[in-house]
Design an enzyme around this catalytic site. Sequence first.
Site, PDB file in Angstrom:
ATOM      1  N   GLN A  76       0.827  -1.215   0.000  1.00 29.46           N
ATOM      2  CA  GLN A  76       0.000   0.000   0.000  1.00 29.46           C
ATOM      3  C   GLN A  76       0.865   1.271   0.000  1.00 29.46           C
ATOM      4  OE1 GLN A  76      -3.138   0.714  -0.481  1.00 29.46           O
ATOM      5  NE2 GLN A  76      -3.766  -1.412  -0.768  1.00 29.46           N
ATOM      6  N   SER A  77       2.015   1.210  -0.655  1.00 26.84           N
ATOM      7  CA  SER A  77       2.937   2.352  -0.676  1.00 26.84           C
ATOM      8  C   SER A  77       2.320   3.591  -1.330  1.00 26.84           C
ATOM      9  CB  SER A  77       4.200   1.958  -1.447  1.00 26.84           C
ATOM     10  OG  SER A  77       4.966   3.101  -1.757  1.00 26.84           O
ATOM     11  N   ASN A  78       2.343   4.698  -0.594  1.00 33.30           N
ATOM     12  CA  ASN A  78       1.908   5.981  -1.161  1.00 33.30           C
ATOM     13  C   ASN A  78       2.972   6.525  -2.107  1.00 33.30           C
ATOM     14  OD1 ASN A  78      -0.477   6.222   0.600  1.00 33.30           O
ATOM     15  ND2 ASN A  78       1.058   6.391   2.216  1.00 33.30           N
TER      16      ASN A  78
END
Length: 326
Positions: A76-78
Site C-alpha cells: 500500500q505504498s503511497n
Amino acid sequence: MMKPKYPERVQIAHLPTPVHRLERLSKHLGGPDLYIKRDDETGLATGGNKTRKLEFLVAEALSQGCDHLVTTGAPQSNHCRQTAAAAASNGLGCTLVLRGEEPEIITGNILLDKLLGAHLYWAGERPCNEVMAQVSSELQSMGRKPYQIPLGGSNVLGATSYVLAMEELTEQLQEQRLNVDFIVFASSSGGTQAGIVLGAEIYDFKGQILGISVDHPAEVVQTQVAALATATAAHLGLGQLAIAHRVDVNDDYLGGGYAIVGETEREAIQMVGQLEGILLDPVYTGRAMGGLIDLIRWGAFTRGQSVLFWHTGGTAALPAFADKLI
Ligand SMILES: *Cc1c(COP(=O)(O)O)cnc(C)c1O
C-alpha cells in the site's frame, strides 16, 4: 547562513499547501494550539509528501534522458502510487517493485497504481532492492532507460524538497504571524525529516521538530536522518553543517508494527475526521497524530504553546484497512 543552490525541478505539486488552525481539535484536547500543514493536498493523484520529492527526482530522470521510473515499497505504498502518477504526467513508463505477494483484493493504492498505468512486480520473499536492480537491467536490455528511485524517495534530492518546503512554511508562518513551537509528523525512510531539520537550520526556524517513527527504533531513524541531512547540506553547497542535534525521533507508538492498525490510529483518524473533516491515513499520519494526541494527554506541551502537525498524505490507503478502522 549561505543560500542553498537548488537543483532543477519539474513542477508537479500544487504549492504552497495550506496551513490552518485546528480549532475544534485544539478545544477538544484542551492542550496546545494545533495547526496543520496540508501536504495531503499536493495534488498528485490524492497527494502526499512524495509529490514534493518527485519534483526533483523526475527532473533528474529527464535530464539524464531516462524514460522509465522504477521504485519500490510496501503493497500500500503511497510513494509508489505518487511515482506512478508522476511518471504518467511526464510521459514516462513506471515499474513498481512491491513487497510480498499480490493480495486477492485489489484496493487502495494498488488499485490506483494500476489505474495510473504502472507495471506491478511482486517481490515475494526476495529483497526489494535486489529485485529493483534486476527489473532495471531487464528494462535496459529491452532498450529502455530506467531511473531508479530508492525506497520512499529518500535520497539527497528527495530530502532537498523538504528543505524547500521549510522555506515555504517559514514564509507562511511569517505572513500569518504565527509562532510555532513544535512541528510533528510521521517519519519512516527519513527523507522528509532530513529536509525539515536542514530547512529549519537554513531558514532559522526556532521551534522543535519531532518525527514520530512508524516502523523503526528511534536510534535507527535518527542515524539515518542525520546522515541524510548532512549529505543533503553538502549537495546544496552548504558545506559541513552540524544538524544532528535537531534530529528528534519518538518510537513510543510502533504498536503492532508497520501498517498494523490499532486503537491509537483508529481513535486519531476518527477524532480528526469527526472534529475537523480531515482524513488521516492508517499507516503514517494516523499513527503520528495518535502519538501527538497521547503526548498532549500526558502534558508534554503547555497551554500557550502551538504545535503544527505536518500532514504527509496517504489517505488513498484507507479503503485497504476498512475492516480495522470501523
Ligand atoms: C512516506 C510517507 C511518510 C514518511 O516519509 P519519509 O520521508 O519516508 O520519512 C509519512 N507519511 C506518509 C503518508 C507517507 O506516505
